[in-house]
Design a protein around this motif. Structure first.
Motif, PDB file in Angstrom:
ATOM      1  N   THR A 168      -6.928  25.731  58.810  1.00 26.98           N
ATOM      2  CA  THR A 168      -4.803  25.979  58.122  1.00 26.98           C
ATOM      3  C   THR A 168      -4.502  25.487  59.290  1.00 26.98           C
ATOM      4  O   THR A 168      -3.755  24.355  59.608  1.00 26.98           O
ATOM      5  CB  THR A 168      -4.541  27.631  58.450  1.00 26.98           C
ATOM      6  N   GLY A 169      -5.144  25.281  60.862  1.00 27.30           N
ATOM      7  CA  GLY A 169      -4.405  24.351  62.602  1.00 27.30           C
ATOM      8  C   GLY A 169      -4.302  23.600  61.811  1.00 27.30           C
ATOM      9  O   GLY A 169      -3.306  22.259  61.197  1.00 27.30           O
ATOM     10  N   ALA A 170      -5.465  22.746  61.313  1.00 26.37           N
ATOM     11  CA  ALA A 170      -5.485  21.046  61.165  1.00 26.37           C
ATOM     12  C   ALA A 170      -5.017  20.625  60.379  1.00 26.37           C
ATOM     13  O   ALA A 170      -4.314  20.001  60.596  1.00 26.37           O
ATOM     14  CB  ALA A 170      -6.930  20.716  60.021  1.00 26.37           C
ATOM     15  N   ILE A 171      -4.325  21.448  58.829  1.00 24.29           N
ATOM     16  CA  ILE A 171      -3.197  20.738  57.381  1.00 24.29           C
ATOM     17  C   ILE A 171      -2.122  20.929  59.065  1.00 24.29           C
ATOM     18  O   ILE A 171      -1.337  19.981  58.739  1.00 24.29           O
ATOM     19  CB  ILE A 171      -3.389  21.927  56.924  1.00 24.29           C
ATOM     20  N   LEU A 172      -1.910  21.982  58.824  1.00 22.76           N
ATOM     21  CA  LEU A 172       0.118  21.973  59.925  1.00 22.76           C
ATOM     22  C   LEU A 172      -0.236  21.138  61.053  1.00 22.76           C
ATOM     23  O   LEU A 172       0.544  20.302  60.907  1.00 22.76           O
ATOM     24  CB  LEU A 172      -0.140  23.260  60.572  1.00 22.76           C
ATOM     25  N   LYS A 214     -18.817  36.413  60.557  1.00 22.74           N
ATOM     26  CA  LYS A 214     -18.295  36.913  60.688  1.00 22.74           C
ATOM     27  C   LYS A 214     -16.620  35.896  60.973  1.00 22.74           C
ATOM     28  O   LYS A 214     -15.894  35.641  60.838  1.00 22.74           O
ATOM     29  CB  LYS A 214     -18.049  38.400  60.136  1.00 22.74           C
ATOM     30  N   LYS A 215     -17.134  36.215  62.096  1.00 22.38           N
ATOM     31  CA  LYS A 215     -16.361  35.296  63.343  1.00 22.38           C
ATOM     32  C   LYS A 215     -15.761  33.965  63.052  1.00 22.38           C
ATOM     33  O   LYS A 215     -14.994  33.818  62.697  1.00 22.38           O
ATOM     34  CB  LYS A 215     -16.245  35.978  64.669  1.00 22.38           C
ATOM     35  N   LEU A 216     -17.480  33.248  62.670  1.00 18.94           N
ATOM     36  CA  LEU A 216     -17.213  31.691  62.772  1.00 18.94           C
ATOM     37  C   LEU A 216     -16.849  31.630  61.741  1.00 18.94           C
ATOM     38  O   LEU A 216     -15.908  30.461  60.616  1.00 18.94           O
ATOM     39  CB  LEU A 216     -18.414  31.526  62.612  1.00 18.94           C
ATOM     40  N   SER A 217     -16.307  32.976  60.004  1.00 17.46           N
ATOM     41  CA  SER A 217     -15.964  32.295  58.820  1.00 17.46           C
ATOM     42  C   SER A 217     -13.860  32.137  58.999  1.00 17.46           C
ATOM     43  O   SER A 217     -13.189  31.375  59.118  1.00 17.46           O
ATOM     44  CB  SER A 217     -16.699  33.340  57.867  1.00 17.46           C
ATOM     45  N   ASN A 218     -13.765  33.622  59.868  1.00 24.73           N
ATOM     46  CA  ASN A 218     -11.998  34.041  60.031  1.00 24.73           C
ATOM     47  C   ASN A 218     -12.011  32.629  60.762  1.00 24.73           C
ATOM     48  O   ASN A 218     -10.553  32.123  60.355  1.00 24.73           O
ATOM     49  CB  ASN A 218     -12.494  34.859  60.674  1.00 24.73           C
ATOM     50  N   ASP A 219     -12.675  31.846  61.838  1.00 21.01           N
ATOM     51  CA  ASP A 219     -12.455  31.065  62.782  1.00 21.01           C
ATOM     52  C   ASP A 219     -12.210  29.328  61.882  1.00 21.01           C
ATOM     53  O   ASP A 219     -10.838  28.826  62.081  1.00 21.01           O
ATOM     54  CB  ASP A 219     -13.017  30.784  63.860  1.00 21.01           C
ATOM     55  N   ALA A 220     -13.506  29.728  61.210  1.00 20.59           N
ATOM     56  CA  ALA A 220     -13.139  28.508  60.180  1.00 20.59           C
ATOM     57  C   ALA A 220     -12.055  28.201  59.239  1.00 20.59           C
ATOM     58  O   ALA A 220     -11.528  27.075  59.166  1.00 20.59           O
ATOM     59  CB  ALA A 220     -14.562  27.935  59.366  1.00 20.59           C
TER      60      ALA A 220
END
Length: 295
Positions: free
Chosen positions: A33-37, A22-28
């Protein structure tokens, strides 16, 4: 003397075992999003610093990995900033033509020296000293850097080629003398891109506004080549890893760059730690300032 433990040398071992699906999917999702920004921002920061565009991508990739593995903050994303970009440019541009191999070598040497300075502060457990720099000082410097950056990019927005000046007032006066030379197609593309970015930011704040604005401006040029064919483009760059070179530790260059290296080191620490402290307060996380400084 207490020997360093395994977790102090490899601090990511403290949180890595607690990662689940669950944590891994949220962080992914957040990471994507951070990479796109970061994509358009890092390219812009590289151009502000007088570097080829690909160096912005290098700076947006490597520090993030290191900060995630060796930093203490659970949320902070490290990388290039506008304030540091302008400090790099103003410090090194008098020594070499921006974008040249000599200029890039000096930038890398300055970055290395700033990193050594930060690492020594963390090693000597001086991370708490950053707390004595007031938020007003950081805010004033950041706003000043934003003003200098905006004035420096106005010629690109207006499609005017003018020489760079050391002061904001000289830049404004010189720009005023060349207003009759505005390239209106270039100004239209820049204005359209800016308006789309602002509208997306206001109406859809979770969307990557800057990236959508860049795509919209590029699409405008693509659909109307007759009107916008001459608009200046960012120089093409290869999607490859940075070349490996040994730094030239010239004593004269080190002496000239030392004040700028200390300034960049302190600025990077103050800005990143102030953000990390703010996030740690909201998440109730204990933040190890010295470990954050070393990372």
């Amino acid at each position: 003397m207490r020997l360093p433990t395994r977790q102090s040398l490899l601090p990511f071992l403290r949180w890595l075992p607690s990662v689940n699906r669950k944590k891994l999917s949220n962080d992914a999702l957040v990471g994507l999003t951070g990479a796109i920004l970061a994509l358009p921002q890092s390219i812009a920061y590289a151009l502000i610093a007088g570097l080829p565009a690909e160096y912005g991508l290098y700076a947006a990739i490597v520090p993030v990995i290191i900060a995630a593995l060796w930093g203490s903050s659970w949320h902070l994303i490290c990388g290039p900033t506008a304030a540091l970009s302008i400090v790099l440019f103003t410090s090194v541009s008098p020594m070499a033509p921006p974008g040249s191999e000599t200029y890039i070598g000096l930038i890398l040497l300055l970055s290395f020296m700033a990193g050594i300075f930060q690492w020594l502060l963390g090693l000597l457990r001086f991370g708490a000293l950053v707390n004595f720099v007031s938020h007003s000082v950081v805010l004033g410097f950041t706003l000043g850097a934003a003003l200098v950056i905006a004035l420096g990019q106005l010629p690109n927005l207006l499609g005017i080629e003018i020489a760079s000046h050391p002061t904001a007032l000289a830049t404004v006066l010189n720009l005023g003398q060349h207003l009759s030379e505005i390239d209106w197609p270039t100004f239209a593309v820049a204005g359209f891109t800016l308006v789309i970015s602002v509208l997306i930011k206001l109406l859809l704040p979770r969307w990557p506004a800057l990236l959508i604005g860049l795509l919209a401006g590029s699409l405008l040029v693509l659909l109307m080549p007759e009107q916008f064919a001459h608009v200046g483009l960012v120089a093409a760059f290869e999607g490859s890893l940075p070349p490996v070179h040994i730094l030239d530790f010239n004593l004269n260059d080190i002496t000239r760059l030392l004040p700028a290296a200390i300034a960049c080191g302190m600025l990077g620490l103050v800005t990143s730690l102030s953000i990390a402290r703010s996030l740690a307060t909201k998440s109730r996380q204990f933040l190890d300032a010295n470990q954050e400084v070393r990372a």
